[in-house]
Enzyme design. Structure first.
Site, PDB file in Angstrom:
ATOM      1  N   SER A  26      62.100  24.113  54.232  1.00 42.49           N
ATOM      2  CA  SER A  26      63.193  23.639  53.375  1.00 42.49           C
ATOM      3  C   SER A  26      64.265  23.016  54.280  1.00 42.49           C
ATOM      4  CB  SER A  26      63.776  24.814  52.607  1.00 42.49           C
ATOM      5  OG  SER A  26      64.321  25.731  53.529  1.00 42.49           O
ATOM      6  N   ARG A  33      65.338  24.977  62.933  1.00 41.06           N
ATOM      7  CA  ARG A  33      64.353  24.573  63.966  1.00 41.06           C
ATOM      8  C   ARG A  33      64.923  23.425  64.816  1.00 41.06           C
ATOM      9  NH1 ARG A  33      62.715  28.721  62.186  1.00 41.06           N
ATOM     10  NH2 ARG A  33      61.035  28.976  60.662  1.00 41.06           N
ATOM     11  N   GLU A 178      51.018  33.159  48.247  1.00 47.24           N
ATOM     12  CA  GLU A 178      51.541  33.694  49.511  1.00 47.24           C
ATOM     13  C   GLU A 178      52.493  34.863  49.292  1.00 47.24           C
ATOM     14  OE1 GLU A 178      53.811  30.960  51.975  1.00 47.24           O
ATOM     15  OE2 GLU A 178      53.839  32.370  53.650  1.00 47.24           O
ATOM     16  N   LYS A 220      47.322  33.321  51.067  1.00 47.59           N
ATOM     17  CA  LYS A 220      48.019  33.176  52.355  1.00 47.59           C
ATOM     18  C   LYS A 220      48.788  34.461  52.645  1.00 47.59           C
ATOM     19  CE  LYS A 220      51.344  30.257  54.821  1.00 47.59           C
ATOM     20  NZ  LYS A 220      51.697  28.879  55.119  1.00 47.59           N
ATOM     21  N   SER A 262      51.966  32.607  60.161  1.00 47.23           N
ATOM     22  CA  SER A 262      52.163  33.156  61.513  1.00 47.23           C
ATOM     23  C   SER A 262      53.348  34.121  61.556  1.00 47.23           C
ATOM     24  CB  SER A 262      52.284  32.054  62.561  1.00 47.23           C
ATOM     25  OG  SER A 262      53.380  31.200  62.337  1.00 47.23           O
ATOM     26  N   GLY A 264      56.257  34.593  62.740  1.00 49.28           N
ATOM     27  CA  GLY A 264      57.098  34.949  63.872  1.00 49.28           C
ATOM     28  C   GLY A 264      56.304  35.457  65.064  1.00 49.28           C
ATOM     29  N   SER A 290      47.255  28.987  58.335  1.00 55.62           N
ATOM     30  CA  SER A 290      48.159  28.079  57.621  1.00 55.62           C
ATOM     31  C   SER A 290      49.515  28.283  58.279  1.00 55.62           C
ATOM     32  CB  SER A 290      48.213  28.431  56.128  1.00 55.62           C
ATOM     33  OG  SER A 290      49.208  27.650  55.490  1.00 55.62           O
ATOM     34  N   GLY A 292      53.081  27.644  60.329  1.00 53.09           N
ATOM     35  CA  GLY A 292      54.239  26.780  60.437  1.00 53.09           C
ATOM     36  C   GLY A 292      54.708  26.799  61.884  1.00 53.09           C
TER      37      GLY A 292
HETATM   38  P1  13P Z   1      55.038  30.511  59.548  1.00 51.95           P
HETATM   39  O1  13P Z   1      53.633  30.323  60.065  1.00 51.95           O
HETATM   40  O2  13P Z   1      56.089  29.963  60.454  1.00 51.95           O
HETATM   41  O3  13P Z   1      55.277  31.939  59.120  1.00 51.95           O
HETATM   42  O4  13P Z   1      55.171  29.626  58.245  1.00 51.95           O
HETATM   43  C1  13P Z   1      54.140  29.621  57.337  1.00 51.95           C
HETATM   44  C2  13P Z   1      54.692  29.430  55.981  1.00 51.95           C
HETATM   45  O5  13P Z   1      54.338  28.494  55.317  1.00 51.95           O
HETATM   46  C3  13P Z   1      55.639  30.406  55.472  1.00 51.95           C
HETATM   47  O6  13P Z   1      55.839  30.196  54.112  1.00 51.95           O
END
Ligand code: 13P
Length: 341
Positions: A26, A33, A178, A220, A262, A264, A290, A292
């Protein structure tokens, strides 16, 4: 609803050797970041950054099955006027869209959150489908702390996830479901296991009640993992063994695939954990990433907002995508990381 087509897309999203790029930060999250690399979060910089990722030919065509976009990005054009979503399609990857609208405090449940965004979701999904999105994402957040999570937070979030998933399938869009149990606390891996088990069981119960076709979705989840502040950090083998045990107990084999967040973890931990799970024998569903942060931290640093660093950023992204692609088949080794460094 055409379930055969939903199942075809879901299966392609978790194809062996490939995984999903979560580039759906978002505006608030991408600012965080960018702050970390000293880049101002303007619309142009966000565009340039994401264009760099989507034009990474090696990563996108070989290791990335799909990309989760944020609303701004799905309507944005590349510098040369090509819609960013077309760049993704041209690589063979499937475009997806984050459709939740973030979290709000859950009344009567101090410290807990509920994900919002169901109002007008059917209309939004139709517009996203017309633009080219073939899957969507909705993230629920469950925190572990003293006396939380409450059953209330688990059930309202599961209910919303199932409402979202049913609306997606009715709009011919594959839902990524998720339910994220955060790894921010000081809890140990067994507490994470126990809470995640309750969350997954409640979520699948709601999915059934609301008639979501399990063959046309992707899960997820978080891994079973020690909280970041826990003194006792579980080994890679323990994370892999407990995560696979947990998922086998909670996730029906009708679900085509599971793609982890992931959450963190460090880049290499996220890769090593996924790889170790594939060493544990045959699994009932595809198991992939998946990610981020674990896919983007390295390219963000290499790029740092400078046009002359685009090639370096793309190399960093391709490297992480390749490492995770190998891990999704159990073919990764830590020595491959050193070679690239
Ligand atoms: P991370 O892998 O950084 O946790 O992000 C994945 C994600 O889409 C969180 O909603």
């Amino acid at each position: 609803m055409n379930l055969t087509e939903l199942n075809r897309i879901a299966t392609a999203m978790v194809a062996p050797g490939k995984g999903i790029l979560a580039a759906d930060e978002s505006s608030g999250t991408i600012k965080k970041r960018f702050d970390a690399i000293g880049v101002e979060s303007t619309e142009t910089n966000r565009r340039d950054y994401r264009e760099m990722l989507f034009r990474s030919k090696e990563a996108m065509s070989q290791y990335i099955s799909g990309v989760i976009l944020y609303d701004e990005t799905i309507w944005q054009d590349a510098k040369d006027g090509t819609p960013l979503i077309r760049l993704i399609e041209e690589t063979g990857a499937i475009p997806g869209i984050k459709v939740d609208e973030g979290t709000q405090a859950l009344p009567m449940c101090p410290g807990e959150l509920v994900t919002v965004g169901l109002d007008k979701l059917a209309e939004r999904l139709q517009k996203y489908y017309e633009r080219g999105a073939r899957f969507a994402k909705w993230r629920a957040v469950i925190d572990i702390g003293s006396a939380i999570p409450s059953m209330t937070a688990i059930s309202v979030n599961a209910h919303a996830l199932a409402r979202y998933a049913a609306l997606c399938q009715a709009a011919q869009i594959v839902p990524i479901v998720e339910p994220e149990v955060l790894m921010d606390g000081d809890h140990d891996i067994d507490q994470c296991y126990e809470v995640t088990q309750r969350v997954l069981n409640t979520t699948f119960q709601e999915l059934r009640v609301q008639r979501v076709a399990l063959e046309g979705m992707v899960l997820k989840p978080n891994m079973a993992i020690s909280g970041k502040k826990c003194a006792k950090q579980a080994s890679v083998e323990e994370v892999a063994e407990k995560t696979v045990r947990l998922l086998k107990a909670c996730v029906p084999a009708a679900v085509p695939g599971i793609a982890f967040l992931s959450g963190g973890q460090s880049d290499e931990e996220a890769t090593a954990h996924l790889n170790a799970m594939h060493k544990l024998g045959p699994l009932p569903w595809s198991l992939t990433f998946s990610y981020g942060r674990a896919l983007q931290a390295a390219p963000q640093k290499a790029w740092s907002g400078k046009a002359e660093n685009v090639a370096a950023g793309q190399r960093a992204f391709s490297h992480r995508a390749r490492m995770n692609g190998l891990a999704s088949k159990g073919e990764w080794q830590s020595s491959l990381e050193q070679k690239a460094a």
